[in-house]
Motif scaffolding. Structure first.
Motif, PDB file in Angstrom:
ATOM      1  N   LYS A 178      -4.222   5.826  -4.051  1.00 37.19           N
ATOM      2  CA  LYS A 178      -3.912   7.189  -3.597  1.00 37.19           C
ATOM      3  C   LYS A 178      -2.506   7.578  -4.069  1.00 37.19           C
ATOM      4  O   LYS A 178      -1.686   6.746  -4.408  1.00 37.19           O
ATOM      5  N   GLU A 187      12.503  12.352 -10.524  1.00 33.14           N
ATOM      6  CA  GLU A 187      11.238  11.863  -9.922  1.00 33.14           C
ATOM      7  C   GLU A 187      10.767  10.602 -10.654  1.00 33.14           C
ATOM      8  O   GLU A 187      10.297   9.649 -10.026  1.00 33.14           O
ATOM      9  N   ARG A 239       0.850  -1.209   0.000  1.00 30.91           N
ATOM     10  CA  ARG A 239       0.000   0.000   0.000  1.00 30.91           C
ATOM     11  C   ARG A 239       0.881   1.254   0.000  1.00 30.91           C
ATOM     12  O   ARG A 239       0.769   2.117  -0.854  1.00 30.91           O
ATOM     13  N   GLU A 296       5.464   9.968  -6.880  1.00 34.70           N
ATOM     14  CA  GLU A 296       6.635  10.430  -7.647  1.00 34.70           C
ATOM     15  C   GLU A 296       6.230  10.688  -9.098  1.00 34.70           C
ATOM     16  O   GLU A 296       6.578  11.712  -9.699  1.00 34.70           O
ATOM     17  N   SER A 355      -1.414  14.037  -1.631  1.00 32.21           N
ATOM     18  CA  SER A 355      -2.371  15.143  -1.817  1.00 32.21           C
ATOM     19  C   SER A 355      -1.711  16.365  -2.451  1.00 32.21           C
ATOM     20  O   SER A 355      -2.320  17.094  -3.230  1.00 32.21           O
ATOM     21  N   ASN A 377       3.289  11.045  12.305  1.00 31.08           N
ATOM     22  CA  ASN A 377       2.982  12.115  11.345  1.00 31.08           C
ATOM     23  C   ASN A 377       3.210  13.484  11.985  1.00 31.08           C
ATOM     24  O   ASN A 377       3.833  14.363  11.390  1.00 31.08           O
ATOM     25  N   GLU A 412      17.287  13.883  -3.600  1.00 32.84           N
ATOM     26  CA  GLU A 412      16.262  14.786  -3.037  1.00 32.84           C
ATOM     27  C   GLU A 412      16.901  16.064  -2.500  1.00 32.84           C
ATOM     28  O   GLU A 412      16.331  17.163  -2.596  1.00 32.84           O
ATOM     29  N   LYS A 461       7.359   2.940   9.821  1.00 35.41           N
ATOM     30  CA  LYS A 461       7.283   4.358  10.188  1.00 35.41           C
ATOM     31  C   LYS A 461       8.084   4.546  11.470  1.00 35.41           C
ATOM     32  O   LYS A 461       7.834   3.876  12.463  1.00 35.41           O
ATOM     33  N   ASN A 502      10.475  13.118   5.511  1.00 36.38           N
ATOM     34  CA  ASN A 502       9.724  11.870   5.589  1.00 36.38           C
ATOM     35  C   ASN A 502      10.562  10.698   5.095  1.00 36.38           C
ATOM     36  O   ASN A 502      10.448   9.572   5.579  1.00 36.38           O
ATOM     37  N   MET A 538       0.998  17.115   3.785  1.00 38.29           N
ATOM     38  CA  MET A 538       1.697  15.969   3.170  1.00 38.29           C
ATOM     39  C   MET A 538       2.046  14.903   4.188  1.00 38.29           C
ATOM     40  O   MET A 538       2.103  13.724   3.871  1.00 38.29           O
ATOM     41  N   SER A 569      -4.588   8.700  12.521  1.00 39.40           N
ATOM     42  CA  SER A 569      -3.751   7.895  11.632  1.00 39.40           C
ATOM     43  C   SER A 569      -4.038   6.413  11.872  1.00 39.40           C
ATOM     44  O   SER A 569      -3.705   5.869  12.912  1.00 39.40           O
ATOM     45  N   VAL A 570      -4.689   5.793  10.885  1.00 38.03           N
ATOM     46  CA  VAL A 570      -5.108   4.388  11.085  1.00 38.03           C
ATOM     47  C   VAL A 570      -3.935   3.414  11.045  1.00 38.03           C
ATOM     48  O   VAL A 570      -3.978   2.366  11.656  1.00 38.03           O
ATOM     49  N   HIS A 571      -2.857   3.798  10.325  1.00 35.32           N
ATOM     50  CA  HIS A 571      -1.777   2.814  10.133  1.00 35.32           C
ATOM     51  C   HIS A 571      -0.589   3.014  11.068  1.00 35.32           C
ATOM     52  O   HIS A 571       0.259   2.132  11.188  1.00 35.32           O
ATOM     53  N   GLY A 616       0.430  13.676   6.446  1.00 36.29           N
ATOM     54  CA  GLY A 616      -0.663  12.782   6.824  1.00 36.29           C
ATOM     55  C   GLY A 616      -1.511  13.368   7.933  1.00 36.29           C
ATOM     56  O   GLY A 616      -1.163  14.405   8.505  1.00 36.29           O
ATOM     57  N   GLN A 640       1.788   3.746  -3.293  1.00 41.74           N
ATOM     58  CA  GLN A 640       1.314   5.147  -3.220  1.00 41.74           C
ATOM     59  C   GLN A 640       2.490   6.112  -3.323  1.00 41.74           C
ATOM     60  O   GLN A 640       2.405   7.176  -3.915  1.00 41.74           O
TER      61      GLN A 640
HETATM   62  N1  3HC Z   1      -1.941  12.273   0.579  1.00 36.95           N
HETATM   63  C1  3HC Z   1      -2.812  11.271   0.295  1.00 36.95           C
HETATM   64  N2  3HC Z   1      -3.183  10.320   1.198  1.00 36.95           N
HETATM   65  C2  3HC Z   1      -2.610  10.406   2.423  1.00 36.95           C
HETATM   66  C3  3HC Z   1      -1.679  11.402   2.789  1.00 36.95           C
HETATM   67  C4  3HC Z   1      -1.355  12.373   1.798  1.00 36.95           C
HETATM   68  N3  3HC Z   1      -0.502  13.365   2.042  1.00 36.95           N
HETATM   69  N4  3HC Z   1      -1.301  11.202   4.070  1.00 36.95           N
HETATM   70  C5  3HC Z   1      -1.983  10.123   4.501  1.00 36.95           C
HETATM   71  N5  3HC Z   1      -2.774   9.647   3.508  1.00 36.95           N
HETATM   72  C6  3HC Z   1      -3.679   8.505   3.593  1.00 36.95           C
HETATM   73  C7  3HC Z   1      -2.927   7.209   3.862  1.00 36.95           C
HETATM   74  O1  3HC Z   1      -2.483   6.638   2.647  1.00 36.95           O
HETATM   75  C8  3HC Z   1      -4.037   6.379   4.512  1.00 36.95           C
HETATM   76  O2  3HC Z   1      -4.965   5.956   3.518  1.00 36.95           O
HETATM   77  P1  3HC Z   1      -4.935   4.427   2.961  1.00 36.95           P
HETATM   78  O3  3HC Z   1      -5.210   3.556   4.170  1.00 36.95           O
HETATM   79  O4  3HC Z   1      -5.983   4.392   1.908  1.00 36.95           O
HETATM   80  O5  3HC Z   1      -3.538   4.217   2.426  1.00 36.95           O
HETATM   81  C9  3HC Z   1      -4.793   7.425   5.337  1.00 36.95           C
HETATM   82  O6  3HC Z   1      -4.511   8.692   4.734  1.00 36.95           O
HETATM   83  C10 3HC Z   1      -4.421   7.425   6.801  1.00 36.95           C
HETATM   84  O7  3HC Z   1      -3.102   7.939   6.944  1.00 36.95           O
HETATM   85  P2  3HC Z   1      -2.013   7.163   7.844  1.00 36.95           P
HETATM   86  O8  3HC Z   1      -1.172   8.194   8.532  1.00 36.95           O
HETATM   87  O9  3HC Z   1      -2.689   6.159   8.707  1.00 36.95           O
HETATM   88  O10 3HC Z   1      -1.210   6.416   6.685  1.00 36.95           O
HETATM   89  P3  3HC Z   1       0.353   6.054   6.654  1.00 36.95           P
HETATM   90  O11 3HC Z   1       0.775   5.355   7.912  1.00 36.95           O
HETATM   91  O12 3HC Z   1       0.571   5.384   5.367  1.00 36.95           O
HETATM   92  O13 3HC Z   1       1.125   7.491   6.688  1.00 36.95           O
HETATM   93  C11 3HC Z   1       2.410   8.683   5.030  1.00 36.95           C
HETATM   94  C12 3HC Z   1       0.998   8.368   5.587  1.00 36.95           C
HETATM   95  C13 3HC Z   1       3.205   9.434   6.141  1.00 36.95           C
HETATM   96  C14 3HC Z   1       2.286   9.540   3.772  1.00 36.95           C
HETATM   97  C15 3HC Z   1       3.111   7.360   4.726  1.00 36.95           C
HETATM   98  O14 3HC Z   1       2.302   6.618   3.833  1.00 36.95           O
HETATM   99  C16 3HC Z   1       4.483   7.534   4.085  1.00 36.95           C
HETATM  100  O15 3HC Z   1       5.446   7.836   4.756  1.00 36.95           O
HETATM  101  N6  3HC Z   1       4.555   7.300   2.742  1.00 36.95           N
HETATM  102  C17 3HC Z   1       5.838   7.327   2.059  1.00 36.95           C
HETATM  103  C18 3HC Z   1       6.229   8.718   1.702  1.00 36.95           C
HETATM  104  C19 3HC Z   1       5.292   9.332   0.686  1.00 36.95           C
HETATM  105  O16 3HC Z   1       4.447   8.705   0.125  1.00 36.95           O
HETATM  106  N7  3HC Z   1       5.462  10.636   0.453  1.00 36.95           N
HETATM  107  C20 3HC Z   1       4.523  11.300  -0.431  1.00 36.95           C
HETATM  108  C21 3HC Z   1       5.191  12.321  -1.201  1.00 36.95           C
HETATM  109  S1  3HC Z   1       6.293  11.615  -2.373  1.00 36.95           S
HETATM  110  C22 3HC Z   1       7.284  12.917  -2.632  1.00 36.95           C
HETATM  111  O17 3HC Z   1       7.198  13.856  -1.920  1.00 36.95           O
HETATM  112  C23 3HC Z   1       8.251  12.852  -3.751  1.00 36.95           C
HETATM  113  C24 3HC Z   1       9.163  14.014  -3.723  1.00 36.95           C
HETATM  114  O18 3HC Z   1      10.204  13.725  -4.608  1.00 36.95           O
HETATM  115  C25 3HC Z   1       8.464  15.301  -4.119  1.00 36.95           C
END
Ligand code: 3HC
Length: 311
Positions: free
Chosen positions: A105, A74, A35, A44, A108, A220, A157, A216, A134, A196, A204-206, A198, A39
């Motif tokens: 997802k 990216e 998951r 990216e 955002s 968050n 990065e 993690k 992060n 971003m 936070s469910v996860h 979360g 995502q």
């Molecule tokens: N956008 C969209 N959905 C989000 C979100 C966000 N910013 N933050 C949280 N959510 C969603 C989660 O996916 C989860 O939904 P799901 O169960 O359908 O997956 C729900 O909201 C509850 O959030 P949780 O905190 O419980 O979820 P996580 O434990 O997964 O924490 C996270 C969220 C901190 C974003 C974690 O998933 C994470 O660290 N992900 C990896 C990093 C990442 O994805 N970064 C995104 C940006 S990538 C980027 O920045 C690239 C750079 O080069 C620009």
């Protein structure tokens, strides 16, 4: 029994061992990694779109070259991450279909428009700055392929963040109109960058499971606070104003206190009603269709090569 295997698995995680693709792992561990990594990969790839919008309109060759390099990076980050998710048994096609169907997802932050050139600076400075906060802890994630992908990503990065901040610095020190552009970009990207990280820890469910499994490392809210504390002084150095009237340095805690984050906006954007959600998915669908001939040619070539080898 399963309980014994779970206990042994948890012991390995507690002992900071890396879990590799062929090791036994609880189904929930695999599922949450697929998951999150899928995502992350989608983020990216979709993240290339807002910036790609300005490659042909960069104000100088130097800025164009830096932006082109960043967008290419990216794409590469997406590749590393899709490959890491595939080690868990999820196919690339399935992940791409989930993105294009709107089922999966992605972050955002990429559903906001890039209205002026200053947005490119604000994205590098704030969005990549938040991403670094992060992604550094993810370098120590318990799952080997994800942590190794993150180590490579983090090296690139920091260049993204620095070129963005330097762009903001030249605008902030430029003409009054340029400084106004930089301030306008900060006004529009500040709060979405905080989202971003979360939802608040309570929603936070996860987090509970992800932290027990050392996917993690920080909550968050903790990472969000770290980002705020690092970024507010940078905004002041630029001579820009953070768009938060409640922002105040807390002498006791040594942290910057902020006003309320609009979580309904966050939920709306995540639910697909952000300013650019439909446009981003439409662009990804078009890219997938226009790229079908490349995939077909690659498959045909691979078949031919296999047939030649077998002959
Ligand atoms: N956008 C969209 N959905 C989000 C979100 C966000 N910013 N933050 C949280 N959510 C969603 C989660 O996916 C989860 O939904 P799901 O169960 O359908 O997956 C729900 O909201 C509850 O959030 P949780 O905190 O419980 O979820 P996580 O434990 O997964 O924490 C996270 C969220 C901190 C974003 C974690 O998933 C994470 O660290 N992900 C990896 C990093 C990442 O994805 N970064 C995104 C940006 S990538 C980027 O920045 C690239 C750079 O080069 C620009």
């Amino acid at each position: 029994t399963d309980d014994e295997r779970e206990a042994r698995f948890q012991q390995r995680v507690d002992d900071e061992e890396r879990i590799e693709p062929n090791d036994w792992m609880p189904e929930g561990y695999r599922k949450t990694l697929v998951r999150q990594i899928a995502q992350h990969a989608h983020s990216e790839i979709v993240g290339m779109l807002p910036e790609g919008n300005w490659i042909t309109r960069a104000p100088s060759l130097r800025r164009k070259a830096a932006l082109l390099a960043k967008v290419q990076d990216e794409g590469g980050h997406g590749l590393y991450l899709y490959a890491a998710a595939e080690t868990l048994g999820k196919s690339r096609e399935e992940m791409v279909d989930e993105l294009l169907s709107g089922k999966a997802k992605y972050s955002s932050i990429f559903n906001y428009p890039t209205l002026t050139w200053a947005d490119i600076g604000a994205i590098g400075w704030l969005v990549d700055g938040a991403a670094i906060m992060n992604q550094i802890p993810l370098c120590r994630c318990s799952y080997g392929p994800y942590s190794r992908a993150m180590i490579r990503v983090c090296k690139e990065e920091s260049f993204h963040q620095r070129q963005g901040y330097e762009l903001m610095l030249s605008l902030a020190n430029g003409t009054p109109e340029q400084k106004e552009m930089a301030q306008d970009a900060l006004n529009r990207w500040w709060w979405p960058s905080l989202m971003m990280f979360g939802p608040p820890d309570g929603d936070s469910v996860h987090s509970g499971k992800s932290m027990a499994w050392k996917i993690k490392r920080f909550s968050n809210d903790d990472l969000r606070q770290k980002f705020i504390d690092a970024t507010v002084p940078q905004a002041h150095y630029l001579g820009l104003e953070i768009p938060d009237p409640d922002l105040k340095f807390n002498e006791e805690t040594g942290h910057w206190d902020i006003g309320e984050i609009d979580w309904t906006e966050f939920q709306n954007v995540v639910a697909g009603n952000g300013p650019c959600n439909r446009q981003r998915i439409k662009q990804r669908r078009a890219a997938h269709e226009n790229g079908a001939w490349v995939r077909e040619a690659a498959v045909a070539f691979a078949e031919k090569r296999r047939a030649r080898k077998a002959a």
